[in-house]
Write an enzyme that holds these catalytic residues in place. Structure first.
Site, PDB file in Angstrom:
ATOM      1  N   GLU A 125      12.114   7.165 -16.588  1.00 43.01           N
ATOM      2  CA  GLU A 125      12.180   7.848 -15.360  1.00 43.01           C
ATOM      3  C   GLU A 125      13.552   8.284 -15.000  1.00 43.01           C
ATOM      4  O   GLU A 125      13.786   9.314 -14.404  1.00 43.01           O
ATOM      5  CB  GLU A 125      11.740   6.783 -14.335  1.00 43.01           C
ATOM      6  CG  GLU A 125      12.466   5.588 -13.914  1.00 43.01           C
ATOM      7  CD  GLU A 125      11.788   4.568 -13.366  1.00 43.01           C
ATOM      8  OE1 GLU A 125      10.590   4.566 -13.331  1.00 43.01           O
ATOM      9  OE2 GLU A 125      12.202   3.573 -12.710  1.00 43.01           O
ATOM     10  N   HIS A 130       5.088  -3.842 -13.236  1.00 37.07           N
ATOM     11  CA  HIS A 130       6.533  -3.413 -13.742  1.00 37.07           C
ATOM     12  C   HIS A 130       6.934  -4.846 -14.187  1.00 37.07           C
ATOM     13  O   HIS A 130       6.742  -5.753 -13.584  1.00 37.07           O
ATOM     14  CB  HIS A 130       7.291  -2.847 -13.034  1.00 37.07           C
ATOM     15  CG  HIS A 130       8.483  -2.017 -12.983  1.00 37.07           C
ATOM     16  ND1 HIS A 130       8.661  -1.687 -14.437  1.00 37.07           N
ATOM     17  CD2 HIS A 130       9.304  -1.552 -12.305  1.00 37.07           C
ATOM     18  CE1 HIS A 130      10.019  -1.081 -14.318  1.00 37.07           C
ATOM     19  NE2 HIS A 130      10.263  -0.818 -13.253  1.00 37.07           N
ATOM     20  N   GLY A 139       0.941   6.539  -9.116  1.00 36.13           N
ATOM     21  CA  GLY A 139      -0.416   6.096  -8.612  1.00 36.13           C
ATOM     22  C   GLY A 139      -1.290   7.276  -8.124  1.00 36.13           C
ATOM     23  O   GLY A 139      -2.538   7.193  -7.982  1.00 36.13           O
ATOM     24  N   GLU A 147       7.429  28.690 -16.036  1.00 31.67           N
ATOM     25  CA  GLU A 147       6.951  28.819 -17.064  1.00 31.67           C
ATOM     26  C   GLU A 147       6.491  27.596 -18.042  1.00 31.67           C
ATOM     27  O   GLU A 147       5.441  27.422 -18.611  1.00 31.67           O
ATOM     28  CB  GLU A 147       7.546  30.053 -18.205  1.00 31.67           C
ATOM     29  CG  GLU A 147       7.048  30.134 -19.586  1.00 31.67           C
ATOM     30  CD  GLU A 147       7.847  31.114 -20.264  1.00 31.67           C
ATOM     31  OE1 GLU A 147       8.218  32.013 -19.759  1.00 31.67           O
ATOM     32  OE2 GLU A 147       7.520  31.059 -21.709  1.00 31.67           O
ATOM     33  N   GLN A 150       9.654  -7.020  -3.376  1.00 28.77           N
ATOM     34  CA  GLN A 150       9.061  -8.090  -4.031  1.00 28.77           C
ATOM     35  C   GLN A 150      10.088  -9.232  -4.023  1.00 28.77           C
ATOM     36  O   GLN A 150       9.693 -10.534  -3.840  1.00 28.77           O
ATOM     37  CB  GLN A 150       8.811  -7.635  -5.480  1.00 28.77           C
ATOM     38  CG  GLN A 150       7.623  -6.904  -5.630  1.00 28.77           C
ATOM     39  CD  GLN A 150       7.372  -6.654  -7.223  1.00 28.77           C
ATOM     40  OE1 GLN A 150       7.893  -7.318  -7.937  1.00 28.77           O
ATOM     41  NE2 GLN A 150       6.539  -5.330  -7.172  1.00 28.77           N
ATOM     42  N   ASP A 209       9.917  -2.768  -5.529  1.00 28.97           N
ATOM     43  CA  ASP A 209      10.867  -4.023  -6.660  1.00 28.97           C
ATOM     44  C   ASP A 209      11.552  -4.663  -5.773  1.00 28.97           C
ATOM     45  O   ASP A 209      11.630  -5.891  -5.959  1.00 28.97           O
ATOM     46  CB  ASP A 209      11.355  -3.397  -8.008  1.00 28.97           C
ATOM     47  CG  ASP A 209       9.987  -2.693  -8.670  1.00 28.97           C
ATOM     48  OD1 ASP A 209       9.381  -3.653  -9.144  1.00 28.97           O
ATOM     49  OD2 ASP A 209      10.127  -1.544  -8.956  1.00 28.97           O
ATOM     50  N   TYR A 233       0.911  -1.366  -0.032  1.00 24.57           N
ATOM     51  CA  TYR A 233      -0.075  -0.062   0.144  1.00 24.57           C
ATOM     52  C   TYR A 233       0.845   1.318  -0.107  1.00 24.57           C
ATOM     53  O   TYR A 233       0.730   2.135   0.902  1.00 24.57           O
ATOM     54  CB  TYR A 233      -0.986  -0.041   1.255  1.00 24.57           C
ATOM     55  CG  TYR A 233      -2.087   1.000   0.886  1.00 24.57           C
ATOM     56  CD1 TYR A 233      -3.153   0.226   0.237  1.00 24.57           C
ATOM     57  CD2 TYR A 233      -2.596   1.795   1.739  1.00 24.57           C
ATOM     58  CE1 TYR A 233      -4.340   0.934  -0.095  1.00 24.57           C
ATOM     59  CE2 TYR A 233      -3.705   2.781   1.194  1.00 24.57           C
ATOM     60  CZ  TYR A 233      -4.494   2.115   0.617  1.00 24.57           C
ATOM     61  OH  TYR A 233      -5.632   2.883   0.445  1.00 24.57           O
ATOM     62  N   GLN A 240       1.166   2.694  -5.814  1.00 26.13           N
ATOM     63  CA  GLN A 240       0.383   2.308  -6.641  1.00 26.13           C
ATOM     64  C   GLN A 240      -0.759   1.386  -6.012  1.00 26.13           C
ATOM     65  O   GLN A 240      -2.016   1.622  -6.520  1.00 26.13           O
ATOM     66  CB  GLN A 240       1.023   1.245  -7.849  1.00 26.13           C
ATOM     67  CG  GLN A 240       1.798   1.838  -8.898  1.00 26.13           C
ATOM     68  CD  GLN A 240       0.699   2.500  -9.520  1.00 26.13           C
ATOM     69  OE1 GLN A 240      -0.139   2.078 -10.108  1.00 26.13           O
ATOM     70  NE2 GLN A 240       1.316   3.723 -10.438  1.00 26.13           N
TER      71      GLN A 240
HETATM   72  N1  LIG Z   1       5.051   4.681  -8.006  1.00 27.24           N
HETATM   73  C1  LIG Z   1       4.472   4.581  -8.990  1.00 27.24           C
HETATM   74  O1  LIG Z   1       3.801   5.520  -9.205  1.00 27.24           O
HETATM   75  C2  LIG Z   1       4.398   3.332  -9.954  1.00 27.24           C
HETATM   76  C3  LIG Z   1       4.140   3.605 -11.140  1.00 27.24           C
HETATM   77  C4  LIG Z   1       3.996   2.514 -12.144  1.00 27.24           C
HETATM   78  C5  LIG Z   1       4.625   1.172 -11.683  1.00 27.24           C
HETATM   79  N2  LIG Z   1       5.001   1.249 -10.512  1.00 27.24           N
HETATM   80  C6  LIG Z   1       5.501  -0.178  -9.832  1.00 27.24           C
HETATM   81  O2  LIG Z   1       4.402  -0.599  -9.046  1.00 27.24           O
HETATM   82  C7  LIG Z   1       5.071  -1.460  -7.895  1.00 27.24           C
HETATM   83  C8  LIG Z   1       5.009  -0.985  -6.718  1.00 27.24           C
HETATM   84  O3  LIG Z   1       5.564   0.485  -6.656  1.00 27.24           O
HETATM   85  P1  LIG Z   1       4.982   1.400  -5.491  1.00 27.24           P
HETATM   86  O4  LIG Z   1       6.035   2.844  -5.973  1.00 27.24           O
HETATM   87  O5  LIG Z   1       3.687   1.555  -5.450  1.00 27.24           O
HETATM   88  O6  LIG Z   1       5.905   0.790  -4.256  1.00 27.24           O
HETATM   89  P2  LIG Z   1       6.397   1.315  -2.876  1.00 27.24           P
HETATM   90  O7  LIG Z   1       7.780   1.986  -2.989  1.00 27.24           O
HETATM   91  O8  LIG Z   1       5.417   2.428  -2.775  1.00 27.24           O
HETATM   92  O9  LIG Z   1       6.077   0.333  -1.880  1.00 27.24           O
HETATM   93  C9  LIG Z   1       4.959  -0.409  -1.838  1.00 27.24           C
HETATM   94  C10 LIG Z   1       4.920  -1.285  -0.333  1.00 27.24           C
HETATM   95  O10 LIG Z   1       5.987  -2.072  -0.337  1.00 27.24           O
HETATM   96  C11 LIG Z   1       6.164  -2.240   1.160  1.00 27.24           C
HETATM   97  N3  LIG Z   1       7.420  -2.905   1.371  1.00 27.24           N
HETATM   98  C12 LIG Z   1       8.500  -2.476   0.821  1.00 27.24           C
HETATM   99  N4  LIG Z   1       9.429  -3.331   1.096  1.00 27.24           N
HETATM  100  C13 LIG Z   1       8.806  -4.451   1.806  1.00 27.24           C
HETATM  101  C14 LIG Z   1       9.290  -5.816   2.456  1.00 27.24           C
HETATM  102  N5  LIG Z   1      10.536  -6.018   2.217  1.00 27.24           N
HETATM  103  N6  LIG Z   1       8.321  -6.586   2.975  1.00 27.24           N
HETATM  104  C15 LIG Z   1       6.895  -6.077   2.956  1.00 27.24           C
HETATM  105  N7  LIG Z   1       6.564  -4.876   2.456  1.00 27.24           N
HETATM  106  C16 LIG Z   1       7.433  -4.113   1.721  1.00 27.24           C
HETATM  107  C17 LIG Z   1       5.940  -0.840   1.383  1.00 27.24           C
HETATM  108  O11 LIG Z   1       5.848  -0.659   2.831  1.00 27.24           O
HETATM  109  C18 LIG Z   1       4.642  -0.204   0.704  1.00 27.24           C
HETATM  110  O12 LIG Z   1       3.598  -0.411   1.438  1.00 27.24           O
HETATM  111  C19 LIG Z   1       6.549  -1.388  -8.582  1.00 27.24           C
HETATM  112  O13 LIG Z   1       6.823  -2.584  -9.463  1.00 27.24           O
HETATM  113  C20 LIG Z   1       6.776  -0.288  -9.291  1.00 27.24           C
HETATM  114  O14 LIG Z   1       7.724  -0.319 -10.206  1.00 27.24           O
HETATM  115  C21 LIG Z   1       4.955   2.216  -9.508  1.00 27.24           C
HETATM  116  C1  LIG Z   2       5.698   7.060 -12.135  1.00 28.59           C
HETATM  117  C2  LIG Z   2       6.806   6.532 -12.712  1.00 28.59           C
HETATM  118  C3  LIG Z   2       8.092   7.309 -12.689  1.00 28.59           C
HETATM  119  O1  LIG Z   2       6.282   6.558 -14.162  1.00 28.59           O
HETATM  120  C4  LIG Z   2       7.183   4.966 -12.713  1.00 28.59           C
HETATM  121  O2  LIG Z   2       7.623   4.349 -13.464  1.00 28.59           O
HETATM  122  C5  LIG Z   2       7.650   4.687 -11.076  1.00 28.59           C
HETATM  123  O3  LIG Z   2       8.557   3.953 -10.892  1.00 28.59           O
HETATM  124  O4  LIG Z   2       7.362   5.183 -10.205  1.00 28.59           O
HETATM  125 MG   LIG Z   3       9.297   2.992 -12.993  1.00 35.44          MG
HETATM  126 MG   LIG Z   4       6.920   4.635 -15.289  1.00 37.13          MG
END
Ligand SMILES: NC(=O)c1ccc[n+]([C@@H]2O[C@H](COP(=O)([O-])OP(=O)(O)OC[C@H]3O[C@@H](n4cnc5c(N)ncnc54)[C@H](O)[C@@H]3O)[C@@H](O)[C@H]2O)c1
Ligand SMILES: CC(C)(O)[C@@H](O)C(=O)O
Ligand SMILES: [Mg+2]
Ligand SMILES: [Mg+2]
Length: 350
Positions: free
Chosen positions: A212, A124, A153, A248, A103, A100, A38, A41
């Site tokens: 990114e 991802h 997200g 701007e 995971q 990541d 949580y 994303q």
């Molecule tokens: N951040 C974005 O907007 C975005 C956009 C597109 C894709 N993604 C992908 O979505 C996935 C999630 O990204 P995110 O940015 O939401 O993640 P995040 O870094 O916000 O972490 C998500 C959750 O993982 C938990 N966490 C981290 N390490 C942990 C562990 N060892 N054990 C248990 N929980 C743990 C954290 O407490 C957090 O609640 C990734 O694969 C990322 O690349 C993210």
């Molecule tokens: C939001 C982004 C940069 O597009 C995503 O790829 C991430 O890793 O947070």
């Molecule tokens: Mg990314």
């Molecule tokens: Mg991206």
């Protein structure tokens, strides 16, 4: 599935009209979707799924700030919010939305709950593409699918609440049940995507890591800093340097570029600007292209992924990232930016 011509190349795109929400709900009516994690994303995707009428639960570590955030967002412990293992057990579709690096750490636990016929969903291509480094190798009898929103997200949720959708990529790595395609498209619609662009896990992760680190964040921050520093070194005030570098761009020009493209933007500035910007874009391209080439080859070699794994797997990774982020926040440019933003008419009363 529509074939759309993008500047001469045809690609597959799923349009919302051809796969309406009702159809997605029908496809997933017997599924329990568990959103694991949580962070950024997790909230956007789970709340959109819930508001779209899907059967969704959240799995998150109990002793964490994000557990409390999930409760504040309306998830109910024991009903729709569970410890990670409990959620994994209940799930027929596991949306693996830990960081990541997280995971990798949780993989052995997740694997235990991947019984035949379940689906493992990523946002991802990282874990699967770099499997030699992550150790993430799902069993052959589960679907492995991806919906990657192409944006934060935060935007996914905001745009959903505005009645819009954020475009996403989707991919199927493994179709064990014969239902992977319907599942992935239904989930893509459910999490609040606009259009869904077909890709594969490797292309998603290579382009995302490049983007990114490149024009979306790393490169643009570098270019902002370079221009700001040159203006400051030549006696321009912080506000003038910031306005001409960032304000701007974000307030006036980028919204117009978003609507109409850079070609239109060029055609709608002064002829003085047109002359200069036509002359200078190629030297900027030529100066930065070798950096992009190096970046892409580092991504393709897996070195970028490894750096990220090594750094974000450390116990104190958050403290270290925060220290580096603080440096950016305290830089003169972004402090000047905070002051400039306060002066926007809509921020005057805040
Ligand atoms: N951040 C974005 O907007 C975005 C956009 C597109 C894709 N993604 C992908 O979505 C996935 C999630 O990204 P995110 O940015 O939401 O993640 P995040 O870094 O916000 O972490 C998500 C959750 O993982 C938990 N966490 C981290 N390490 C942990 C562990 N060892 N054990 C248990 N929980 C743990 C954290 O407490 C957090 O609640 C990734 O694969 C990322 O690349 C993210
Ligand atoms: C939001 C982004 C940069 O597009 C995503 O790829 C991430 O890793 O947070
Ligand atoms: Mg990314
Ligand atoms: Mg991206």
């Amino acid at each position: 599935m529509a074939k759309i011509n993008f500047g001469g190349t045809e690609e597959n795109v799923v349009m919302r009209e051809e796969f309406p929400l009702e159809k997605a709900r029908e496809v997933l009516k017997d599924e329990t979707i568990a959103v694991i994690g949580y962070g950024v994303q997790g909230p956007g995707q789970s709340l959109n799924l819930k508001d779209n009428g899907f059967n969704v639960i959240v799995g998150q570590r109990k002793e964490s700030k994000t557990w409390d955030k999930a409760i504040a967002d309306g998830w109910v412990p024991g009903e729709t919010l569970f410890e990670i293992e409990e959620a994994l057990e209940k799930a027929t579709i596991i949306q693996y939305l830990l960081s990541d690096a997280g995971q990798i750490q949780m993989w052995d636990t997740v694997k235990k709950y991947l019984t035949p016929g379940k689906a493992l969903y990523f946002s991802h291509g990282f874990g699967i593409t770099y499997k030699e480094r992550t150790g993430i190798v799902p069993p052959a009898d589960v679907d492995v699918i991806l919906v990657a929103p192409k944006g934060s997200g935060t935007s996914l949720r905001r745009m959903f609440l505005e009645g819009r959708g954020l475009n996403s990529s989707y991919a199927i790595f493994q179709d064990a049940t014969g239902k992977a395609k319907d599942r992935v498209i239904s989930l893509g619609i459910g999490v609040g995507s606009g259009y869904l662009f077909e890709t594969d896990f490797k292309r998603e992760v290579y382009s995302d890591l490049t983007g990114e680190r490149g024009t979306l964040m790393g490169c643009i921050q570098g270019i902002f800093a370079a221009q700001y520093e040159v203006l400051r070194a030549n006696g321009h005030t912080p506000s003038e340097a910031f306005n001409e570098t960032v304000e701007e761009l974000t307030q006036s020009l980028m919204p117009l570029v978003a609507e109409n493209g850079m070609d239109w933007m060029y055609a709608n500035t002064s002829t003085t600007a047109q002359r200069g910007a036509l002359d200078w874009w190629k030297p900027f391209r030529d100066a930065t292209k070798p950096v992009f080439e190096k970046l892409y080859s580092e991504v393709a070699a897996g070195n970028e992924a490894q750096r990220s794994i090594d750094s974000n797997s450390q116990a104190d990774y958050r403290v270290k990232l925060d220290a580096e982020l603080k440096e950016l926040n305290e830089s003169e440019m972004w402090q000047a930016g905070a002051a400039v933003r306060k002066l926007r008419p809509e921020n005057q009363d805040k």
